[in-house]
Write an enzyme that holds these catalytic residues in place. Structure first.
Site, short mmCIF file in Angstrom:
data_model
loop_
_atom_site.label_atom_id
_atom_site.label_comp_id
_atom_site.label_asym_id
_atom_site.label_seq_id
_atom_site.Cartn_x
_atom_site.Cartn_y
_atom_site.Cartn_z
N SER A 56 -51.51 28.01 -2.84
CA SER A 56 -51.75 29.42 -3.18
C SER A 56 -53.25 29.69 -3.26
O SER A 56 -53.67 30.84 -3.24
CB SER A 56 -51.07 29.77 -4.51
OG SER A 56 -51.43 28.85 -5.51
N ASP A 94 -50.77 20.19 -3.76
CA ASP A 94 -49.91 20.55 -2.64
C ASP A 94 -50.34 19.87 -1.35
O ASP A 94 -51.54 19.83 -1.03
CB ASP A 94 -50.00 22.07 -2.39
CG ASP A 94 -48.85 22.84 -3.01
OD1 ASP A 94 -47.83 22.21 -3.37
OD2 ASP A 94 -48.98 24.06 -3.13
N GLU A 193 -38.37 28.15 -6.50
CA GLU A 193 -39.10 29.42 -6.45
C GLU A 193 -38.19 30.54 -5.98
O GLU A 193 -37.53 30.44 -4.93
CB GLU A 193 -40.32 29.29 -5.52
CG GLU A 193 -41.10 30.59 -5.42
CD GLU A 193 -42.50 30.45 -4.83
OE1 GLU A 193 -42.96 29.31 -4.59
OE2 GLU A 193 -43.13 31.50 -4.61
#
Ligand code: KIV
Length: 276
Positions: A56, A94, A193
């Protein structure tokens, strides 16, 4: 070397086996995304269990419209910044787009995130059979893996946008099946999510590993938010499942403490943040 603020409370390091123990004890796991050393120091002092260097970063720091442009070098760089601000908080990074396309690529990328970046665990999106093979290869090399199912932002183009997943019987059954598959492959943690709360609760009860929800209801074993969403400073639209914890509080530290308290007391997410 980053020096922790003198007022940072000392606590026992959070470990990978410790997360499973927290699930067994019914203790909620508090997770926040983080991209730099200063914010990491606040996360550390705020008693957050896990800091996630999410890709993100590509959207909230770099200003891209998706996470796809984030490179491995950038992830290693941000992970190393965050590592310098942490002490007891567990650090997850990530694996960016296309950096886990086969076991050899994933092993090389995860190795960099851990050895150069200081991560204790890596996260990758998806649960198809070839991803389970990648998870198994990482786990076989003692690289702890966090899987990520539901809305997987690296698949934005295939999904046709950032939409809730797992709605309807077939989609829900597929997610339940993939959740079991990533656990069988060796995942130690699972981010869920943007899926219906009832489905996330069912998967959470079914699995031996902790689930961390974002837009997935209150019954996951823990919660994660993007740090800028949780401070209400992401420009534009704030996701409905998020909450501005800085509103009415005087500092970033107080906002983080309030978020951690609310997750641990199961006050967050509340009914206003839960969809589906
Ligand atoms: O990239 C990220 O920040 C994430 C979280 C939102 C779970 O994957």
């Amino acid at each position: 070397m980053y020096v922790q603020p003198a007022d940072a409370p000392k606590r026992k390091p959070v470990t990978v086996p410790g997360l499973r123990a927290m699930k067994k004890r019914g203790e909620k796991i508090v997770v926040l995304t983080c991209y730099d050393a200063s914010f990491a120091a606040h996360i550390e002092a705020g008693g957050v269990d896990v800091a996630l260097v999410g890709d993100s970063v590509g959207m909230v720091v770099q200003g891209h419209s998706s996470t796809l442009p984030v490179t491995l070098d950038q992830m290693v760089y941000h992970t190393s910044l965050v590592a310098r601000g942490l002490a007891a908080t567990l650090l997850i990074a990530d694996l960016p787009f296309m950096q886990f396309r086969d076991p050899a690529t994933a092993l090389a990328a995860a190795g960099r995130l851990m050895a150069e970046g200081g991560a204790a665990m890596v996260k990758l999106e998806g649960g198809s059979d070839w991803i389970c093979e990648v998870i198994a290869a990482l786990a076989a090399h003692d690289i702890p893996v966090c899987a990520h199912l539901g809305l997987t932002p690296q698949s934005v183009h295939k999904m046709g946008g950032y939409r809730m997943q797992g709605k309807g019987g077939d989609a829900a059954a597929h997610l339940r099946d993939r959740a079991r598959a990533v656990v069988a492959a060796g995942a130690e943690l699972l981010v869920l999510e943007s899926i219906p709360a009832a489905l996330a609760a069912e998967i959470t009860r079914d699995l031996p590993i902790p689930t961390i929800g974002i837009g997935a209801g209150a019954e996951c074993d823990g919660q994660v938010l993007v740090c800028y969403d949780m401070l209400g400073i992401t420009p534009g639209h704030r996701p409905k499942f998020s909450k501005d914890f800085l509103a009415g509080r005087g500092s970033v530290r107080d906002a983080i403490l309030a978020y951690a308290d609310d997750v641990r007391a199961a006050r967050f997410p509340g009914s206003e943040q839960i969809a589906g």
